[in-house]
Motif scaffolding. Structure first.
Motif, short mmCIF file in Angstrom:
data_model
loop_
_atom_site.label_atom_id
_atom_site.label_comp_id
_atom_site.label_asym_id
_atom_site.label_seq_id
_atom_site.Cartn_x
_atom_site.Cartn_y
_atom_site.Cartn_z
N GLU A 1 0.83 -1.21 0.00
CA GLU A 1 0.00 0.00 0.00
C GLU A 1 0.86 1.26 0.00
O GLU A 1 0.59 2.21 -0.75
CB GLU A 1 -0.92 0.00 1.23
N ILE A 2 1.89 1.27 0.86
CA ILE A 2 2.77 2.45 0.93
C ILE A 2 3.51 2.64 -0.39
O ILE A 2 3.66 3.77 -0.89
CB ILE A 2 3.77 2.31 2.09
N ASN A 3 3.97 1.55 -0.96
CA ASN A 3 4.70 1.63 -2.23
C ASN A 3 3.81 2.19 -3.35
O ASN A 3 4.27 3.00 -4.17
CB ASN A 3 5.20 0.24 -2.63
N ASP A 4 2.54 1.77 -3.38
CA ASP A 4 1.60 2.29 -4.39
C ASP A 4 1.35 3.79 -4.18
O ASP A 4 1.24 4.54 -5.16
CB ASP A 4 0.28 1.53 -4.31
N LEU A 5 1.25 4.21 -2.90
CA LEU A 5 1.04 5.64 -2.62
C LEU A 5 2.25 6.47 -3.03
O LEU A 5 2.11 7.64 -3.43
CB LEU A 5 0.76 5.84 -1.12
N LEU A 6 3.42 5.87 -2.96
CA LEU A 6 4.65 6.61 -3.25
C LEU A 6 4.93 6.74 -4.75
O LEU A 6 5.65 7.66 -5.16
CB LEU A 6 5.83 5.88 -2.57
N LYS A 7 4.36 5.85 -5.56
CA LYS A 7 4.67 5.82 -6.99
C LYS A 7 4.47 7.16 -7.70
O LYS A 7 5.36 7.61 -8.44
CB LYS A 7 3.86 4.73 -7.68
N PRO A 8 3.34 7.86 -7.53
CA PRO A 8 3.20 9.15 -8.23
C PRO A 8 4.22 10.18 -7.80
O PRO A 8 4.67 11.00 -8.60
CB PRO A 8 1.77 9.60 -7.86
N TYR A 9 4.63 10.15 -6.53
CA TYR A 9 5.65 11.08 -6.05
C TYR A 9 7.02 10.75 -6.64
O TYR A 9 7.81 11.64 -6.95
CB TYR A 9 5.71 11.05 -4.52
N LYS A 10 7.27 9.44 -6.81
CA LYS A 10 8.52 9.03 -7.45
C LYS A 10 8.58 9.51 -8.89
O LYS A 10 9.61 9.98 -9.37
CB LYS A 10 8.67 7.50 -7.40
N ARG A 11 7.44 9.35 -9.61
CA ARG A 11 7.38 9.81 -11.00
C ARG A 11 7.59 11.31 -11.08
O ARG A 11 8.31 11.81 -11.96
CB ARG A 11 6.04 9.41 -11.63
#
Length: 281
Positions: free
Chosen positions: A14-24
């Protein structure tokens, strides 16, 4: 797997999915920062070629669309005007610099601006208005002589700097010719349509692995340009025909010129012609 471990795995996902747009977003922002820093280095070197190309790039447009970088737009516009003016003025010096760079790396370049050629089968044309250079069928978005020379070196290595045996080449062409004669029911010496021959010859170069799966990764490319250059290398060699033995005489390659269903190849005179048929006499 224990219950606690399953909970941790779910939390991680869940945390990894939330972080994906910020990583992009971070990656995109980093790319824009790197581009601007690159522009600063080019300004310091007065590298107007790279600046002119950079101001036309997608990254430059993305930066201008960024809300917190809007203030950079007038500076990009000034750089665009400056760099394009410098490129236009450079046309006067281009041919001399282009030839000097070719001489430095021992490329036998012939220039008839805006066209140029290197050996047989490598031809190009400069288009300052579009800021591009065409080499054979490939367009490179630059008129920087250094980048053009680098591309020409790569093209020369691709077409010429490889093992070539004129005897093996002509014997393999003759094998393909003989096989097609049988398939079509033609008599020896009759011309075969060049496009049919080229297709069959390319297939003859493929390994067993390709025919087992027909995967692109296993396909051995052999362009028409390479075929034309190999023909010229054969004509320019000391080999005058196919191998001969006590039972058969050597055969001489014949190319028939024409327009319909043709390929642009190089004949024994070194001229590029539209060829429609191939035979062995």
């Amino acid at each position: 797997m224990q219950k606690n471990e399953l909970i941790l795995e779910d939390i991680y996902g869940e945390i990894n999915d939330l972080l994906k747009p910020y990583k992009r977003e971070h990656k995109l922002r980093e790319r824009k920062i790197n581009f601007i820093n690159q522009c600063l280095r080019e300004i310091d070197r007065d590298d107007f070629f790279s600046l002119a190309e950079g101001m036309q790039s997608k990254t430059a447009k993305d930066i201008l669309d960024t809300d917190d970088l809007q203030e950079i737009e007038p500076f990009f516009e000034q750089l665009k005007v400056y760099a394009n003016e410098k490129v236009d003025l450079y046309r006067v010096e281009f041919v001399e610099d282009f030839q000097a760079l070719a001489d430095d790396v021992e490329l036998d370049l012939e220039i008839d601006f805006p066209r140029f050629s290197l050996l047989k089968g490598i031809e190009g044309e400069i288009d300052f208005a579009k800021r591009s250079t065409k080499i054979n069928k490939k367009n490179i978005k630059t008129v920087d002589p250094k980048r053009i020379i680098t591309f020409l070196q790569k093209t020369k290595r691709q077409y010429y700097d490889r093992k070539f045996d004129a005897r093996d080449f002509i014997d393999n062409l003759y094998k393909t010719y003989g096989r097609i004669l049988k398939e079509l029911g033609f008599q020896s010496g009759e011309p075969i349509p060049i496009q049919t021959f080229y297709l069959q010859y390319v297939l003859s170069l493929q390994g067993k692995a390709f025919f087992q799966s027909m995967e692109k990764a296993k396909f051995k490319e052999y362009s028409v340009e390479q075929f034309a250059i190999d023909l010229w290398c054969y004509f320019d060699s000391d080999v005058s025909g196919t191998s001969a033995n006590a039972k058969k005489q050597g055969k001489e390659l014949k190319l028939r010129s024409g327009r319909n269903n043709s390929l642009w190849l190089i004949d024994r005179d070194g001229e590029k012609r539209q060829i429609t048929g191939i035979s062995f006499q």
